[in-house]
Structures are given as C-alpha cells and as structure tokens.
Design an enzyme around this catalytic site. Sequence first.
Site: not given
Ligand code: PGA
Length: 245
Positions: A138, A69, A145, A140
């Site tokens: 959450n 992304d 999301e 995702h």
């Molecule tokens: P993080 O992010 O590795 O910084 O915890 C993971 C994500 O939001 O997919």
Amino acid sequence: MSVRILVYDDYAKMSAAAARHVASRVNARPGVVLGLATGSTPVGMYAELIELHRREGLDFSRVTTFNLDEYCGLDADDPRSYDRFMWEHLFAHVNLERTRTHVPYGAARDPEAECIRYEEMIRAAGGIDLQVLGIGMNGHIGFNEPGSASNSRTRVVRLAEQTVQVNRAKAEAEELPAFALSMGMGTIMDAREIVLLANGDAKADIIRQAIQGPVTPDVPASILQRHPDVTVFLDKPAAKLLELD
Ligand code: PGA
C-alpha cells in the site's frame, strides 16, 4: 526530480548492487549511521553485506544502526520481532557493536516514552546518514501507512489490515500485533540519503505510483520524490510499469 532509478535483471543482482552501495558509504565513513529495514526485500542485500564483511573485510565496528520499526508488545527475543530478524539476517554475522544497534523496544511499558527516547538516540548519534527502505503493497515506508502525516516522528501506529495479513503470511505467524512503533515520515525524510529497494511483479504498480505518481499521503512513499538524495534499486519485474528514458 532527484530520484535515481536503477534496474537490475534479477533480485540477486539488485541485492548485490544495493549492498555495494551501502558498503561504499561504510568505507567512506566508518562511523556512518545507517537506518535499516526489515521485510523480505532487504534479506538478499544483508546476505551480500555479510559476504563483503567475510571476503573483503567490510568493517562495521564503528557503524551505528537504527531500525525503522518494531511490533508493539513483542520482546526482542520473540521469534516474530524485528529485533530477532535483524540478528538472524545481519547483526550476528558482522562485527557491529551490539550497543550501537538500535531497534525500537516493542515491549516497552510506556511505548510513547520509548518513541521519544528513540528519536533522541537518533539525534544524539548525529542523525541518519543512509536510510534503507522497503515499500509495502500500500506504499507504506516503515510502518507509516496511508494517511501518515509528512512531519510525523517515531510513534505508535496502527497497522493497516492488509499489512497485518501480508506480514502474517510472510512470518508464518498465527498472530501478529496490530500496533507498532515506527519512525515517522519526518524521521525518514531527515536522513541525508535514502535507498529504496523493491522486487517482484507485485510491487510494480505501487512503485509506479510512488515514483512517478502524484505526491500524496495516500501513497506514503511518494513523499520521497521531495527528498534530495534517493536511489531506488529495482529488479525488472518491479520496474515494468515505470517510464524510463
Ligand atoms: P517486504 O515488505 O520487503 O517483505 O515486501 C516491505 C514492507 O512492508 O515495507
């Protein structure tokens, strides 16, 4: 249940093991197509891959990469962009061919067309052999999301408010776009193999829901339970709510 769960004492050990796993796929298939993730979680794994490249000659010269992304509206050289993140944490330090690294182009004039182009490039490369994922608070995966359709493809998505808040703090950025280009759930599920990484107490509850809870669009990562080949690399704090035998 096809999800393999591997738990390590700490983040460093988890990162080293995940890097060995990815390296084994690169060694077995020099032209492997990797799907890559940004975020704080895979940083240690990327550092280990760089070490393996330097110490053991791990060869990326024929590897192709596709990132999950990118923020809408950010140019590749914007310090907040995921393109920049990948150059800082991996691409600049190994022998990947620039033309074989791909991150959705956030500043595309026509983001919808960029998403279609991205899907076509993945297809033209023969599909993703191994997709690396982190997991959001959450649930995702990529920027899919809660509520994301299981057959979704690369598309423009609106980020959850919580995601923007969390990511703003991580990036120490005042402003972050609320929209992104993200591979879809269907794009991710098409990968032949998936590796999910998570560390820290804060991820324990969402990891339990994703791996041992019901499969539901409310927890996007739970769909991975339906994938035939998933390995989850965790540190002890992230695994603390799982039932392990
Ligand atoms: P993080 O992010 O590795 O910084 O915890 C993971 C994500 O939001 O997919």
